[in-house]
Design an enzyme around this catalytic site. Structure first.
Site, PDB file in Angstrom:
ATOM      1  N   PHE A 141      33.779  44.009  33.798  1.00  0.00           N
ATOM      2  CA  PHE A 141      34.002  44.432  35.185  1.00  0.00           C
ATOM      3  C   PHE A 141      34.984  43.476  35.844  1.00  0.00           C
ATOM      4  O   PHE A 141      34.770  42.267  35.844  1.00  0.00           O
ATOM      5  CB  PHE A 141      32.695  44.470  35.978  1.00  0.00           C
ATOM      6  CG  PHE A 141      32.893  45.035  37.357  1.00  0.00           C
ATOM      7  CD1 PHE A 141      33.032  46.404  37.543  1.00  0.00           C
ATOM      8  CD2 PHE A 141      32.980  44.203  38.465  1.00  0.00           C
ATOM      9  CE1 PHE A 141      33.255  46.934  38.820  1.00  0.00           C
ATOM     10  CE2 PHE A 141      33.200  44.727  39.741  1.00  0.00           C
ATOM     11  CZ  PHE A 141      33.330  46.093  39.910  1.00  0.00           C
ATOM     12  N   ASP A 226      37.982  35.698  33.967  1.00  0.00           N
ATOM     13  CA  ASP A 226      37.477  36.231  35.229  1.00  0.00           C
ATOM     14  C   ASP A 226      36.170  35.508  35.524  1.00  0.00           C
ATOM     15  O   ASP A 226      35.132  35.818  34.940  1.00  0.00           O
ATOM     16  CB  ASP A 226      37.269  37.744  35.107  1.00  0.00           C
ATOM     17  CG  ASP A 226      36.696  38.348  36.386  1.00  0.00           C
ATOM     18  OD1 ASP A 226      36.207  37.595  37.240  1.00  0.00           O
ATOM     19  OD2 ASP A 226      36.731  39.591  36.510  1.00  0.00           O
ATOM     20  N   LYS A 255      33.444  35.890  44.835  1.00  0.00           N
ATOM     21  CA  LYS A 255      32.013  35.868  45.156  1.00  0.00           C
ATOM     22  C   LYS A 255      31.582  34.570  45.872  1.00  0.00           C
ATOM     23  O   LYS A 255      31.691  34.492  47.075  1.00  0.00           O
ATOM     24  CB  LYS A 255      31.186  36.167  43.913  1.00  0.00           C
ATOM     25  CG  LYS A 255      31.370  37.640  43.486  1.00  0.00           C
ATOM     26  CD  LYS A 255      30.216  38.188  42.676  1.00  0.00           C
ATOM     27  CE  LYS A 255      30.248  39.701  42.617  1.00  0.00           C
ATOM     28  NZ  LYS A 255      31.059  40.265  41.545  1.00  0.00           N
TER      29      LYS A 255
HETATM   30  C1  LIG Z   1      32.185  41.225  41.496  1.00  0.00           C
HETATM   31  C2  LIG Z   1      33.193  41.038  40.415  1.00  0.00           C
HETATM   32  C3  LIG Z   1      34.540  41.424  40.589  1.00  0.00           C
HETATM   33  C4  LIG Z   1      35.019  42.170  41.803  1.00  0.00           C
HETATM   34  O1  LIG Z   1      34.936  41.412  42.965  1.00  0.00           O
HETATM   35  P1  LIG Z   1      35.104  42.172  44.387  1.00  0.00           P
HETATM   36  O2  LIG Z   1      35.018  41.039  45.377  1.00  0.00           O
HETATM   37  O3  LIG Z   1      33.993  43.147  44.487  1.00  0.00           O
HETATM   38  O4  LIG Z   1      36.423  42.828  44.383  1.00  0.00           O
HETATM   39  C5  LIG Z   1      35.433  41.132  39.577  1.00  0.00           C
HETATM   40  N1  LIG Z   1      35.044  40.500  38.457  1.00  0.00           N
HETATM   41  C6  LIG Z   1      33.763  40.112  38.258  1.00  0.00           C
HETATM   42  C7  LIG Z   1      33.403  39.391  36.995  1.00  0.00           C
HETATM   43  C8  LIG Z   1      32.797  40.377  39.218  1.00  0.00           C
HETATM   44  O5  LIG Z   1      31.527  40.020  39.003  1.00  0.00           O
END
Ligand SMILES: *Cc1c(COP(=O)(O)O)cnc(C)c1O
Length: 405
Positions: A141, A226, A255
């Site tokens: 994700f 990420d 986050k």
């Molecule tokens: C939550 C998340 C995102 C997206 O972040 P948003 O602030 O919702 O755009 C991207 N990568 C990872 C691993 C995440 O947990």
């Protein structure tokens, strides 16, 4: 002067909000530390932490104070001017990591969007215009912009919006042979979460990350981590890559970066950053003084050996409590994760009860998250009290007994 507020209830959600979420039936109105209260004054223990965002709990006094002070100083300028909080935050983030340069945005998706654009720009301008392939993983994700959702490994999120950004391939996570099979000199980047968060709290193995690093080095491709969910102390190090011997070329954080105030960052080295020039990328809000001031205060508190050791201690408490519950009810096949990113995978027999357990937990006064289709996810405050953990676990156990009988 008193302001008369129109009463508003959960029912309004179904009338006026775009129907893309299915929020709980209660409406939280206040939070303090690891406790939250709803409109009826009911108290909840928070094991969800705003989905790994509230690293210091709700309304941490230092963050409140920083936000208040900055709010009387300067809110926003745009990037036509720079500002002190952004410069200080960038200095601290680069000092604490492998990186030399930071780009600030407002969400994880935007930080990843910038990372993917930078990677493409770097390889196509310095090596070959055909070096555009991005390798990513099933169940990954990376956000909801069209580029990031296409790089993410869940077609159900990226289908239905017309033609997708091209030259993105997905292979199984933790499967180095599968990566080797698609890796070539046209590969621009590999993007990986050190622990897949949304995908079910799945840690990458050290051999996998080492193998990805070697493949990127062999093929002049960039390795992107990420760390939107794993970063800012969540795993017991400031960033999860610091547990391993592998260093990425680009790292994204969001986050917990602002402890609840929207901000994200993309970090990279000077030799990569320097391909960008004024105009190649940008944002109106990114690096805004309010967000950067709060993130700086948050980083100052989190990037501290004692706090990070506390995360490892809390991991032990969580896992011990979950194992004790599992001995009594035999409902988890695995308890995974690092620090305070923990997943408890339900056995096939109970997987269908995930939603019911989360709802029963809320009824008991406990905020819980899922990940994937069969994992209970725990992403509480990094400074949650032992007592809150004990009480929350008692509520979880009550919820489980009401659901499975
Ligand atoms: C939550 C998340 C995102 C997206 O972040 P948003 O602030 O919702 O755009 C991207 N990568 C990872 C691993 C995440 O947990």
């Amino acid at each position: 002067m008193s302001v008369i507020k129109t009463p508003v209830t959960r029912a309004a959600f179904d009338e006026v909000i775009l129907p893309i979420y299915a929020p709980a039936q209660f409406v939280p109105v206040k939070g303090k530390g690891s406790r939250v209260w709803d409109q009826q004054g009911k108290e909840y223990i928070d094991f969800a932490g705003g989905i790994a965002v509230m690293a210091l709990g709700h309304c941490h006094p230092v963050l409140v104070d920083t936000l208040q002070k900055q709010s009387e100083q300067l809110w926003h300028l745009s990037n036509i001017f720079t500002n002190e909080p952004a410069l200080r935050l960038a200095k601290k983030l680069t000092a604490a990591t492998f990186a030399d340069r930071a780009f600030f945005a407002n969400s994880g998706a935007e930080a990843n969007e910038a990372a993917f654009k930078l990677a493409r720009y770097y390889t196509t301008t310095t090596i070959s215009p055909y070096k555009t392939k991005i390798i990513a993983f099933h169940h990954a994700f990376h956000g909801r912009t069209f580029f990031t959702v296409t790089v993410g490994g869940q077609p159900k999120y990226s289908d239905g919006f017309g033609p997708k950004p091209a030259d993105i391939v997905h292979v199984p996570f933790n499967d180095l042979a599968a990566v080797k099979a698609v890796m070539d000199d046209h590969t621009c980047a590999i993007v990986v979460e050190p622990i897949q968060g949304e995908g079910g709290v799945m840690p990458a193995t050290e051999e996998f990350l080492t193998g990805l690093r070697q493949l990127c080095d062999q093929h002049q491709a960039l390795l992107i981590f990420d760390e939107v969910q794993t970063g800012m102390g969540r795993t017991g190090k400031l960033f999860a890559y610091q547990h391993s011997t592998v260093t990425p070329d680009i790292l994204t954080s969001a986050k917990a970066l602002g402890g609840g105030f929207p901000i994200s960052a993309m970090l990279t080295r000077e030799d990569i950053a320097r391909v960008m020039t004024p105009g190649t990328h940008g944002t109106t809000y990114g690096g805004n003084p309010l967000a950067c001031a709060v993130a700086e205060a948050s980083l100052d508190i989190i990037n501290n050996p004692q706090l990070l050791e506390g995360v490892a201690q809390r991991h032990q408490w969580f896992v011990a409590a979950l194992e004790a519950i599992n001995q009594r009810y035999h409902l988890f096949t695995a308890i995974r994760g690092k620090g305070l990113l923990i997943g408890a995978q339900l056995t096939p027999k109970y997987a269908g009860l995930l939603r019911d357990i989360i709802q029963a937990a809320a009824e008991q006064g406990l905020l819980l998250l899922s990940a994937g289709s069969d994992v209970l996810r725990f992403t509480p405050s990094l400074i949650i009290d032992e007592q809150d953990i004990e009480q929350g676990m008692a509520k979880l156990e009550q919820a489980i007994t009401t659901v499975i009988g």
